[in-house]
Motif scaffolding. Structure first.
Motif, PDB file in Angstrom:
ATOM      1  N   VAL A   6      -0.310  18.730  -6.413  1.00 31.30           N
ATOM      2  CA  VAL A   6      -0.343  19.955  -5.974  1.00 31.30           C
ATOM      3  C   VAL A   6       0.288  19.990  -4.531  1.00 31.30           C
ATOM      4  N   ILE A   7       1.009  21.070  -4.390  1.00 29.28           N
ATOM      5  CA  ILE A   7       1.798  21.033  -3.121  1.00 29.28           C
ATOM      6  C   ILE A   7       1.297  22.611  -2.429  1.00 29.28           C
ATOM      7  N   VAL A   8       0.787  22.448  -1.291  1.00 28.37           N
ATOM      8  CA  VAL A   8       0.288  23.560  -0.652  1.00 28.37           C
ATOM      9  C   VAL A   8       1.246  23.689   0.533  1.00 28.37           C
ATOM     10  N   LEU A  18      10.052  19.602  -1.176  1.00 23.58           N
ATOM     11  CA  LEU A  18       9.076  18.756  -1.399  1.00 23.58           C
ATOM     12  C   LEU A  18       9.237  18.484  -3.263  1.00 23.58           C
ATOM     13  N   GLN A  19       9.279  19.365  -3.980  1.00 19.67           N
ATOM     14  CA  GLN A  19       8.985  19.251  -5.292  1.00 19.67           C
ATOM     15  C   GLN A  19      10.446  18.582  -5.715  1.00 19.67           C
ATOM     16  N   VAL A  31       1.644  19.930 -10.963  1.00 19.46           N
ATOM     17  CA  VAL A  31       1.076  20.777 -11.827  1.00 19.46           C
ATOM     18  C   VAL A  31       0.701  22.365 -11.275  1.00 19.46           C
ATOM     19  N   ALA A  32       0.862  22.315  -9.883  1.00 18.70           N
ATOM     20  CA  ALA A  32       0.593  23.750  -9.251  1.00 18.70           C
ATOM     21  C   ALA A  32       0.757  23.748  -7.951  1.00 18.70           C
ATOM     22  N   ILE A  43      -7.147  26.449  -6.357  1.00 22.56           N
ATOM     23  CA  ILE A  43      -6.090  25.711  -7.299  1.00 22.56           C
ATOM     24  C   ILE A  43      -6.511  24.054  -7.513  1.00 22.56           C
ATOM     25  N   ILE A  44      -6.821  23.672  -6.263  1.00 23.30           N
ATOM     26  CA  ILE A  44      -7.017  22.353  -6.230  1.00 23.30           C
ATOM     27  C   ILE A  44      -8.416  21.823  -7.022  1.00 23.30           C
ATOM     28  N   ARG A  45      -9.383  22.841  -6.884  1.00 22.18           N
ATOM     29  CA  ARG A  45     -10.585  22.565  -7.628  1.00 22.18           C
ATOM     30  C   ARG A  45     -10.420  22.837  -9.220  1.00 22.18           C
TER      31      ARG A  45
END
Length: 292
Positions: A6-8, A18-19, A31-32, A43-45
């Motif tokens: 996951v990228i934040v 980064l992607q 994935v998100a 989103i992470i949870r």
């Protein structure tokens, strides 16, 4: 099996860059994505990724506040099967903060990103996955026990909170010279931009991404994105990070109020006599300041 990520980051260009680099590294499934800290926690949870690439400086919940919320949620559900993901910080912080990450064995990427460093970060994630895998699947690599993600992240947050409260320098962490400060804080009040002498500031707080600055006479919004950014503009000997959401001017504390379970509130000298909680990690510092 691909590593799920996951990228934040609040900057769309940084997320795309980064992607792209993760695609070049290969065997990583993004994935998100999240554009702010509040969205990131949810989103992470839900996604339960193997790794989170987490921007440090974001409006609202910064990267460290995101970790704190995730760790608090984890502590409330000790029997839950999911564990904390590995975390790779994306940061423009100075070398002092970077060394803090290194001490706690958590990887980081300096902006602008480099493919070589992204690749190294992914390799560290793979190594930790192997180290934490059941013994019957550790076949080709000899590993040694490592601290869990939760233990390493808790250690980092405690270190940062101590640093924010003016704790002694940690061994192995180099200090850098303080930046030149003007002694003024820019405060937006209505349509006006006021230059407030830092010694007149009672405290600053963050709520829903807005940094409020309060003096005995006025209240307005700081021209900063994070509490950390504001703290860099003021005298570290006069201002104290009593709580993750508050930066207080020690000279403007009017009263120390005992609270429940051996904790304290600070009653400030503003017009509302605002009461500010003292984080448990800062109680020792409070006692040192006022000989309690």
């Amino acid at each position: 099996m691909p590593i799920s990520a996951v990228i934040v980051d609040d900057e769309p260009l940084a997320r795309r860059e980064l992607q792209y680099l993760l695609e070049r590294v290969g065997d990583v499934d993004v994935v998100a994505e999240a554009s702010n800290g509040i969205e990131a926690v949810k989103i992470i949870r839900n996604a339960a990724p193997d790794v989170v690439f987490l921007d440090v400086q974001m409006p609202g919940l910064d990267g460290f506040a995101v970790l704190k919320k995730l760790l608090d949620a984890q502590a409330m559900r000790p029997d839950a099967e999911e564990s904390m993901p590995e975390v790779v910080f994306a940061t423009a912080f100075d070398q002092y903060a970077v060394r803090a990450f290194e001490v706690n064995a958590i990887d980081y990427l300096l902006k602008p990103f480099e493919e070589r460093r992204v690749r190294q970060a992914i390799e560290k994630v793979r190594a930790r996955q192997l180290a934490n895998a059941p013994s019957n699947v550790q076949t080709s690599i000899e590993t040694v026990p490592q601290a869990s993600s939760e233990e390493r992240l808790e250690s980092l947050l405690k270190l940062l909170e101590l640093q924010a409260g003016g704790a002694p320098q940690q061994a192995g962490v180099a200090r850098v010279p303080a930046k030149t400060r003007s002694g003024k804080v820019v405060v937006r009040s209505g349509q006006r931009l006021l230059l407030v002498d830092q010694h007149d500031v009672s405290f600053a707080s963050i709520e829903e991404g807005a940094i409020s600055v309060v003096t005995p006479q006025i209240e307005g919004l700081a021209n900063c994105r994070t509490i950390e950014e504001l703290a860099e503009q003021v005298d570290a000997d006069s201002f104290w990070r009593a709580h993750r959401s508050y930066l207080v001017n020690i000279a403007h504390i009017k009263e120390v109020v005992p609270w429940f379970k051996s904790t304290y509130l600070l009653r400030m000298d503003d017009r509302k006599h605002t009461e500010i909680p003292v984080a448990r990690a800062q109680i020792k510092r409070l006692r040192e300041l006022f000989n309690l």
